[in-house]
Design a protein around this motif. Structure first.
Motif: not given
Length: 83
Positions: A66-83
């Motif tokens: 379900e998380v993957q489906k949300l990602r594909e539907a652009q309903r789970y989005q991340e704005d992340v950075w590496a340390n």
């Protein structure tokens, strides 16, 4: 007009560390309700530790597929950075 609910997590300068993933898991019923109503999830923060842990919390509640489906539907989005 909608309502804003704020759940705070602090992981620095205190004995008991509280992380975002803990708050997500605490609010399991609310997460299920809001995702069922079409909510979009935005995760911002550290790509190395925080983002994967938060994704795992959502997967525990919703199921990994379900998380993957949300990602594909652009309903789970991340704005992340590496340390």
């Amino acid at each position: 007009a909608g309502k804003l609910r704020l759940f705070m997590a602090f992981s620095r300068k205190q004995e008991e560390k509280v992380y975002v993933q803990h708050k997500v898991l605490e609010q399991r019923d609310l997460v299920l309700d809001l995702v069922g109503k079409g909510a979009v999830i935005y995760v911002c923060g550290d790509a190395g530790g925080m983002a994967p842990a938060v994704a795992s919390a959502f997967a525990e509640i919703l199921g990994g597929d379900e998380v993957q489906k949300l990602r594909e539907a652009q309903r789970y989005q991340e704005d992340v950075w590496a340390n």
